[in-house]
Design a protein around this motif. Sequence first.
Motif, PDB file in Angstrom:
ATOM      1  N   LEU A  10     -47.210  50.315  52.398  1.00  0.00           N
ATOM      2  CA  LEU A  10     -45.793  50.441  52.778  1.00  0.00           C
ATOM      3  C   LEU A  10     -45.169  51.628  52.054  1.00  0.00           C
ATOM      4  O   LEU A  10     -45.147  51.674  50.823  1.00  0.00           O
ATOM      5  CB  LEU A  10     -45.030  49.191  52.349  1.00  0.00           C
ATOM      6  CG  LEU A  10     -44.858  48.034  53.322  1.00  0.00           C
ATOM      7  CD1 LEU A  10     -43.991  46.966  52.672  1.00  0.00           C
ATOM      8  CD2 LEU A  10     -44.246  48.476  54.641  1.00  0.00           C
ATOM      9  N   VAL A  41     -41.121  52.720  56.303  1.00  0.00           N
ATOM     10  CA  VAL A  41     -39.796  52.130  56.489  1.00  0.00           C
ATOM     11  C   VAL A  41     -38.778  53.275  56.425  1.00  0.00           C
ATOM     12  O   VAL A  41     -38.664  53.958  55.407  1.00  0.00           O
ATOM     13  CB  VAL A  41     -39.485  51.080  55.407  1.00  0.00           C
ATOM     14  CG1 VAL A  41     -38.109  50.459  55.648  1.00  0.00           C
ATOM     15  CG2 VAL A  41     -40.564  50.000  55.372  1.00  0.00           C
ATOM     16  N   SER A  57     -41.818  54.665  51.917  1.00  0.00           N
ATOM     17  CA  SER A  57     -40.440  54.977  52.313  1.00  0.00           C
ATOM     18  C   SER A  57     -39.766  55.820  51.245  1.00  0.00           C
ATOM     19  O   SER A  57     -40.300  55.997  50.149  1.00  0.00           O
ATOM     20  CB  SER A  57     -39.616  53.710  52.516  1.00  0.00           C
ATOM     21  OG  SER A  57     -39.124  53.207  51.285  1.00  0.00           O
ATOM     22  N   GLU A  68     -46.932  48.139  48.097  1.00  0.00           N
ATOM     23  CA  GLU A  68     -45.667  48.869  48.173  1.00  0.00           C
ATOM     24  C   GLU A  68     -45.785  50.133  47.349  1.00  0.00           C
ATOM     25  O   GLU A  68     -45.898  50.093  46.122  1.00  0.00           O
ATOM     26  CB  GLU A  68     -44.492  48.006  47.674  1.00  0.00           C
ATOM     27  CG  GLU A  68     -43.195  48.778  47.790  1.00  0.00           C
ATOM     28  CD  GLU A  68     -41.934  48.024  47.378  1.00  0.00           C
ATOM     29  OE1 GLU A  68     -41.907  46.778  47.444  1.00  0.00           O
ATOM     30  OE2 GLU A  68     -40.971  48.700  46.989  1.00  0.00           O
ATOM     31  N   ASN A 118     -35.083  50.592  59.675  1.00  0.00           N
ATOM     32  CA  ASN A 118     -34.453  49.479  58.946  1.00  0.00           C
ATOM     33  C   ASN A 118     -32.943  49.702  58.759  1.00  0.00           C
ATOM     34  O   ASN A 118     -32.447  50.797  58.961  1.00  0.00           O
ATOM     35  CB  ASN A 118     -35.133  49.318  57.574  1.00  0.00           C
ATOM     36  CG  ASN A 118     -34.708  48.047  56.856  1.00  0.00           C
ATOM     37  OD1 ASN A 118     -34.248  47.084  57.470  1.00  0.00           O
ATOM     38  ND2 ASN A 118     -34.854  48.031  55.537  1.00  0.00           N
ATOM     39  N   GLY A 172     -41.343  54.942  45.919  1.00  0.00           N
ATOM     40  CA  GLY A 172     -40.331  55.438  46.859  1.00  0.00           C
ATOM     41  C   GLY A 172     -40.295  56.950  46.890  1.00  0.00           C
ATOM     42  O   GLY A 172     -39.788  57.579  45.954  1.00  0.00           O
ATOM     43  N   GLU A 178     -47.160  46.033  43.758  1.00  0.00           N
ATOM     44  CA  GLU A 178     -45.917  46.808  43.698  1.00  0.00           C
ATOM     45  C   GLU A 178     -46.145  48.090  42.922  1.00  0.00           C
ATOM     46  O   GLU A 178     -46.608  48.054  41.786  1.00  0.00           O
ATOM     47  CB  GLU A 178     -44.839  45.994  42.970  1.00  0.00           C
ATOM     48  CG  GLU A 178     -44.235  44.866  43.788  1.00  0.00           C
ATOM     49  CD  GLU A 178     -43.371  45.386  44.924  1.00  0.00           C
ATOM     50  OE1 GLU A 178     -42.924  46.554  44.842  1.00  0.00           O
ATOM     51  OE2 GLU A 178     -43.159  44.642  45.891  1.00  0.00           O
ATOM     52  N   LYS A 219     -38.277  48.483  51.347  1.00  0.00           N
ATOM     53  CA  LYS A 219     -39.661  47.998  51.343  1.00  0.00           C
ATOM     54  C   LYS A 219     -39.762  46.590  50.752  1.00  0.00           C
ATOM     55  O   LYS A 219     -40.405  45.712  51.330  1.00  0.00           O
ATOM     56  CB  LYS A 219     -40.565  48.935  50.524  1.00  0.00           C
ATOM     57  CG  LYS A 219     -40.685  50.337  51.083  1.00  0.00           C
ATOM     58  CD  LYS A 219     -41.658  51.205  50.295  1.00  0.00           C
ATOM     59  CE  LYS A 219     -41.258  51.513  48.868  1.00  0.00           C
ATOM     60  NZ  LYS A 219     -39.932  52.164  48.713  1.00  0.00           N
ATOM     61  N   THR A 220     -39.135  46.380  49.611  1.00  0.00           N
ATOM     62  CA  THR A 220     -39.235  45.068  48.965  1.00  0.00           C
ATOM     63  C   THR A 220     -38.520  44.004  49.786  1.00  0.00           C
ATOM     64  O   THR A 220     -39.035  42.881  49.941  1.00  0.00           O
ATOM     65  CB  THR A 220     -38.642  45.116  47.537  1.00  0.00           C
ATOM     66  OG1 THR A 220     -39.182  46.242  46.855  1.00  0.00           O
ATOM     67  CG2 THR A 220     -38.976  43.860  46.762  1.00  0.00           C
TER      68      THR A 220
END
Lengths: 221, 221
Positions: free
Chosen positions: A34, A137, A36, A116, A163, A119, A63, A42-43
Amino acid sequence: MEIKVLKDILGVNEQLAEKNRQLFDSKGIFTVNLMSSPGAGKTSLILQTIEKMREKTKIGVIEGDVSSSLDAEAIAREGVPVVQINTGGECHLDANMLHQTLSKFPLQDIELLFIENVGNLICPAEFTLGEHKKVLVASVPEGEDKPYKYPLMFHTADAVLINKTDLLPYLKFDTEAFSRVIKEINEKVEILQISCVTGQGIEQWASWLLTQMSQRQGKKT
Amino acid sequence: MEIKVLKDILGVNEQLAEKNRQLFDSKGIFTVNLMSSPGAGKTSLILQTIEKMREKTKIGVIEGDVSSSLDAEAIAREGVPVVQINTGGECHLDANMLHQTLSKFPLQDIELLFIENVGNLICPAEFTLGEHKKVLVASVPEGEDKPYKYPLMFHTADAVLINKTDLLPYLKFDTEAFSRVIKEINEKVEILQISCVTGQGIEQWASWLLTQMSQRQGKKT
């Protein structure tokens, strides 16, 4: 010289990613990377997905963050296996960081693993981790121009989740135009509109995941 | 080994940044390095600032992006000198990229130079460019937890602009709590709340800039 070093790094990363992928396949774990911008959700998406899918599949989460364990704590409160990777200053996860982490993880209890990433819309796109699918995302407050500015990320994604659609009434954002530009960069990408506040689109996202998982299972057997 | 290489790169960058700073000082140009996540509103802020300050000072802009020249085109429409740097894959600007660009820029016509960095909360914080002030644009949809996750960026900023306050009614975001956390990381930082949609706080931002510029001018003479 600089390019050579980068090529070496990416080559070694690719080899380790393949090892990770073999490990996931041997355990029957479907993995999603994931990615973004910071704060795109994401979380929140993982939390919504746990709520929607926990009866259907066994979920685990890794994470990735430069610093802090806030996200892992939020996931742990849901009673789902989770490990936090802090990269220090690194702006992305790589296959080696993931490999080191997997040995500490209860892989036998997991069918669907979310990784994840840090970022960042740039570097994570360059480092494959051994995941089965890359999911981006993209949140609507970031604006429509992101595919032009971060083309590699949009090009490498298997799915783009648009999103924060709950904020659409308060923003200038044309989801049709945005989707069209993404499709120009990446013809085969799946695009879904979601809101982790209202729950919009989470059902379709869960269906897409289950389809991917069963297709993968079909390939193996 | 890896750390040694990184130290070398940062050392060379620091030397070039000092050259850039000397050039800016010799020309009487005040420079601001604008940093943020993708889509937090750096370009919108520059456009608002041009509108507010164009009668008071001569503004120039250098736009940094991985790809595209959309932002430079938007600035050029305002009749302000602008150059676009495309980094290719690089996730930040560095002092060398800036140095190469300055030779193509009409420096004699500029008193206030904005350098819009690549949208990224991690790497740009590590590479000083020769700027006089580092300004971080933090947008409220990104959430309150960003200072914990990207501490270096919040630590190095001279000012944090909390942007998109027009969206506050539709989000869970406590600006007081957010500001408190930033102050814990960075005691001396200036924090302003702004909206590039409603114009809230742009007057204060312009005042802050003018104060910094005159203080700098005072130091020189």
